[in-house]
Motif scaffolding. Structure first.
Motif, mmCIF file in Angstrom:
data_model
loop_
_atom_site.group_PDB
_atom_site.id
_atom_site.type_symbol
_atom_site.label_atom_id
_atom_site.label_comp_id
_atom_site.label_asym_id
_atom_site.label_seq_id
_atom_site.Cartn_x
_atom_site.Cartn_y
_atom_site.Cartn_z
ATOM 1 N N LEU A 103 18.725 -12.192 -2.473
ATOM 2 C CA LEU A 103 19.028 -12.077 -3.903
ATOM 3 C C LEU A 103 18.817 -13.409 -4.623
ATOM 4 C CD1 LEU A 103 22.088 -9.679 -3.767
ATOM 5 C CD2 LEU A 103 19.741 -9.133 -4.477
ATOM 6 N N ASN A 104 19.092 -14.513 -3.948
ATOM 7 C CA ASN A 104 18.785 -15.819 -4.541
ATOM 8 C C ASN A 104 17.284 -15.970 -4.748
ATOM 9 O OD1 ASN A 104 21.451 -16.661 -4.675
ATOM 10 N ND2 ASN A 104 21.390 -17.664 -2.685
ATOM 11 N N LEU A 129 0.802 -1.227 0.000
ATOM 12 C CA LEU A 129 0.000 0.000 0.000
ATOM 13 C C LEU A 129 0.835 1.277 0.000
ATOM 14 C CD1 LEU A 129 -2.794 -1.034 2.522
ATOM 15 C CD2 LEU A 129 -3.048 -0.648 0.062
ATOM 16 N N THR A 130 2.099 1.179 0.337
ATOM 17 C CA THR A 130 2.908 2.400 0.443
ATOM 18 C C THR A 130 3.996 2.508 -0.614
ATOM 19 O OG1 THR A 130 4.398 1.333 2.038
ATOM 20 C CG2 THR A 130 2.544 2.602 2.932
ATOM 21 N N SER A 131 4.073 1.564 -1.512
ATOM 22 C CA SER A 131 5.065 1.644 -2.577
ATOM 23 C C SER A 131 4.456 1.092 -3.847
ATOM 24 C CB SER A 131 6.318 0.861 -2.189
ATOM 25 O OG SER A 131 5.983 -0.473 -1.925
ATOM 26 N N PHE A 132 5.024 1.469 -4.961
ATOM 27 C CA PHE A 132 4.494 0.986 -6.229
ATOM 28 C C PHE A 132 5.583 1.048 -7.280
ATOM 29 C CE2 PHE A 132 3.559 5.413 -5.602
ATOM 30 C CZ PHE A 132 3.998 6.007 -6.766
ATOM 31 N N GLY A 133 5.284 0.408 -8.407
ATOM 32 C CA GLY A 133 6.250 0.388 -9.498
ATOM 33 C C GLY A 133 7.314 -0.664 -9.255
ATOM 34 N N GLY A 134 8.405 -0.528 -9.966
ATOM 35 C CA GLY A 134 9.474 -1.504 -9.899
ATOM 36 C C GLY A 134 10.270 -1.474 -8.613
ATOM 37 N N GLY A 135 9.994 -0.534 -7.732
ATOM 38 C CA GLY A 135 10.783 -0.402 -6.522
ATOM 39 C C GLY A 135 10.397 -1.312 -5.378
ATOM 40 N N LEU A 136 9.403 -2.151 -5.562
ATOM 41 C CA LEU A 136 8.965 -3.012 -4.464
ATOM 42 C C LEU A 136 10.054 -3.946 -3.972
ATOM 43 C CD1 LEU A 136 5.315 -3.773 -5.496
ATOM 44 C CD2 LEU A 136 6.046 -2.762 -3.358
ATOM 45 N N SER A 137 10.898 -4.444 -4.872
ATOM 46 C CA SER A 137 11.975 -5.333 -4.433
ATOM 47 C C SER A 137 12.911 -4.617 -3.474
ATOM 48 C CB SER A 137 12.803 -5.842 -5.602
ATOM 49 O OG SER A 137 12.036 -6.130 -6.689
ATOM 50 N N GLY A 138 13.148 -3.338 -3.734
ATOM 51 C CA GLY A 138 13.985 -2.544 -2.833
ATOM 52 C C GLY A 138 13.365 -2.407 -1.454
ATOM 53 N N TRP A 139 12.052 -2.229 -1.412
ATOM 54 C CA TRP A 139 11.356 -2.151 -0.126
ATOM 55 C C TRP A 139 11.468 -3.481 0.618
ATOM 56 C CZ3 TRP A 139 9.464 1.991 2.337
ATOM 57 C CH2 TRP A 139 9.235 3.146 1.597
ATOM 58 N N MET A 195 18.043 -1.384 -6.643
ATOM 59 C CA MET A 195 17.975 -2.834 -6.491
ATOM 60 C C MET A 195 18.899 -3.514 -7.486
ATOM 61 S SD MET A 195 16.356 -4.962 -4.607
ATOM 62 C CE MET A 195 17.514 -6.287 -4.576
ATOM 63 N N GLY A 196 18.927 -3.026 -8.728
ATOM 64 C CA GLY A 196 19.809 -3.598 -9.747
ATOM 65 C C GLY A 196 21.269 -3.463 -9.377
ATOM 66 N N LEU A 197 21.654 -2.307 -8.831
ATOM 67 C CA LEU A 197 23.040 -2.108 -8.409
ATOM 68 C C LEU A 197 23.396 -3.018 -7.232
ATOM 69 C CD1 LEU A 197 23.333 1.775 -8.742
ATOM 70 C CD2 LEU A 197 24.328 0.024 -10.238
ATOM 71 N N THR A 198 22.464 -3.208 -6.315
ATOM 72 C CA THR A 198 22.697 -4.117 -5.186
ATOM 73 C C THR A 198 22.931 -5.538 -5.702
ATOM 74 O OG1 THR A 198 21.357 -2.780 -3.696
ATOM 75 C CG2 THR A 198 21.681 -5.078 -3.079
ATOM 76 N N ALA A 199 22.102 -5.963 -6.640
ATOM 77 C CA ALA A 199 22.258 -7.306 -7.198
ATOM 78 C C ALA A 199 23.562 -7.425 -7.986
ATOM 79 C CB ALA A 199 21.070 -7.649 -8.091
ATOM 80 N N ALA A 200 23.895 -6.410 -8.776
ATOM 81 C CA ALA A 200 25.125 -6.451 -9.584
ATOM 82 C C ALA A 200 26.362 -6.503 -8.694
ATOM 83 C CB ALA A 200 25.186 -5.255 -10.512
ATOM 84 N N ARG A 201 26.304 -5.844 -7.545
ATOM 85 C CA ARG A 201 27.427 -5.880 -6.599
ATOM 86 C C ARG A 201 27.725 -7.294 -6.136
ATOM 87 N NH1 ARG A 201 25.186 -2.768 -2.423
ATOM 88 N NH2 ARG A 201 25.578 -4.550 -1.101
ATOM 89 N N ARG A 202 26.689 -8.134 -6.084
ATOM 90 C CA ARG A 202 26.835 -9.487 -5.564
ATOM 91 C C ARG A 202 27.221 -10.510 -6.628
ATOM 92 N NH1 ARG A 202 27.878 -9.328 -0.393
ATOM 93 N NH2 ARG A 202 26.315 -8.192 0.743
ATOM 94 N N VAL A 203 27.210 -10.120 -7.898
ATOM 95 C CA VAL A 203 27.606 -11.059 -8.947
ATOM 96 C C VAL A 203 29.084 -11.382 -8.760
ATOM 97 C CG1 VAL A 203 27.947 -11.340 -11.438
ATOM 98 C CG2 VAL A 203 25.876 -10.242 -10.579
ATOM 99 N N PRO A 204 29.429 -12.672 -8.745
ATOM 100 C CA PRO A 204 30.845 -13.021 -8.584
ATOM 101 C C PRO A 204 31.692 -12.336 -9.654
ATOM 102 C CG PRO A 204 29.479 -14.989 -8.488
ATOM 103 C CD PRO A 204 28.585 -13.851 -8.887
ATOM 104 N N ARG A 205 32.829 -11.836 -9.268
ATOM 105 C CA ARG A 205 33.700 -11.096 -10.179
ATOM 106 C C ARG A 205 34.543 -12.056 -11.016
ATOM 107 N NH1 ARG A 205 30.418 -7.713 -8.945
ATOM 108 N NH2 ARG A 205 30.874 -5.813 -7.838
ATOM 109 N N ARG A 206 33.837 -12.930 -11.704
ATOM 110 C CA ARG A 206 34.488 -13.856 -12.619
ATOM 111 C C ARG A 206 33.969 -13.534 -14.016
ATOM 112 N NH1 ARG A 206 32.792 -17.551 -8.527
ATOM 113 N NH2 ARG A 206 31.240 -18.352 -9.975
ATOM 114 N N ALA A 207 34.728 -13.905 -14.998
ATOM 115 C CA ALA A 207 34.411 -13.538 -16.379
ATOM 116 C C ALA A 207 33.055 -14.087 -16.834
ATOM 117 C CB ALA A 207 35.515 -14.017 -17.314
ATOM 118 N N PHE A 208 32.767 -15.352 -16.525
ATOM 119 C CA PHE A 208 31.539 -15.954 -17.048
ATOM 120 C C PHE A 208 30.260 -15.274 -16.527
ATOM 121 C CE2 PHE A 208 28.109 -19.065 -17.167
ATOM 122 C CZ PHE A 208 28.056 -19.274 -18.541
ATOM 123 N N PRO A 209 30.087 -15.091 -15.201
ATOM 124 C CA PRO A 209 28.861 -14.409 -14.744
ATOM 125 C C PRO A 209 28.737 -12.990 -15.302
ATOM 126 C CG PRO A 209 29.929 -15.501 -12.902
ATOM 127 C CD PRO A 209 30.870 -15.588 -14.070
#
Length: 182
Positions: free
Chosen positions: A51-52, A23-33, A131-145
């Motif tokens: 994130l999993n 009720l207090t948030s809307f749009g794509g930002g719900l994952s952040g909430w 939320m996207g930046l938070t998820a990207a921060r957690r991607v393993p710093r290997r070439a394949f991911p």
């Protein structure tokens, strides 16, 4: 001194938490909430677990935030928690949408209405980016991911390939390689 873990919320509490968020948030930002509520504030799960769950919710058909509510509810309260979380994120917000759409129909002729909606859209985009930046921060710093992440972005955002096929191919490849690495 051992660190105590917080007591998981009851199904009624999960309903109220998700109703408030819905009720207090809307749009794509719900994952952040949801991240703030369950990981940062209540400390009911780790950021990695969240994130999993978000990855699973995004890969499944349906609305991501609804999938996420069901996943969090199940993790914290089993079947009853999943049902309560689903009802909390869907029912109160759906009722509010009916009321708002009725009001919007009456106010659609005013310029301020469109300005307010544009401002709300900007806020939702900012929360999605966070939320996207938070998820990207957690991607393993290997070439394949990183290559999978970049290829998915190029395929969907630039080449405008169908999302379903891109996710099926890139997701399957990513899961297969991760699985083979143990």
């Amino acid at each position: 001194m051992p660190v105590s873990t917080p007591e998981p919320p009851s199904p009624a509490q999960l309903f109220l938490i998700f109703a408030r968020i819905g009720l207090t948030s809307f749009g794509g930002g719900l994952s952040g909430w949801l991240l703030r509520e369950f990981v940062q504030q209540r400390k009911l799960m780790s950021e990695e677990d969240f994130l999993n769950g978000l990855s699973i919710a995004q890969a499944l058909p349906g609305v991501n935030v609804t999938n996420m509510a069901i996943w969090i509810g199940y993790r914290l309260g089993g079947r009853n928690g999943a049902i309560a979380s689903w009802l909390g994120i869907v029912v109160p917000a759906a009722l509010l949408i009916v009321l708002i759409s009725t009001a919007f129909s009456a106010l659609a002729g005013f310029a301020l209405t469109h300005v307010a909606l544009a401002g709300a859209a900007c806020a939702a985009i900012g929360l999605s980016l966070s939320m996207g930046l938070t998820a990207a921060r957690r991607v393993p710093r290997r070439a394949f991911p990183l290559a999978i992440m970049a290829a998915t972005f190029v395929a969907v955002a630039i080449l405008q390939w169908p999302l379903i096929w891109t996710v099926l191919v890139a997701g399957s490849l990513s899961v297969a390689v991760s699985y083979s690495r143990g």
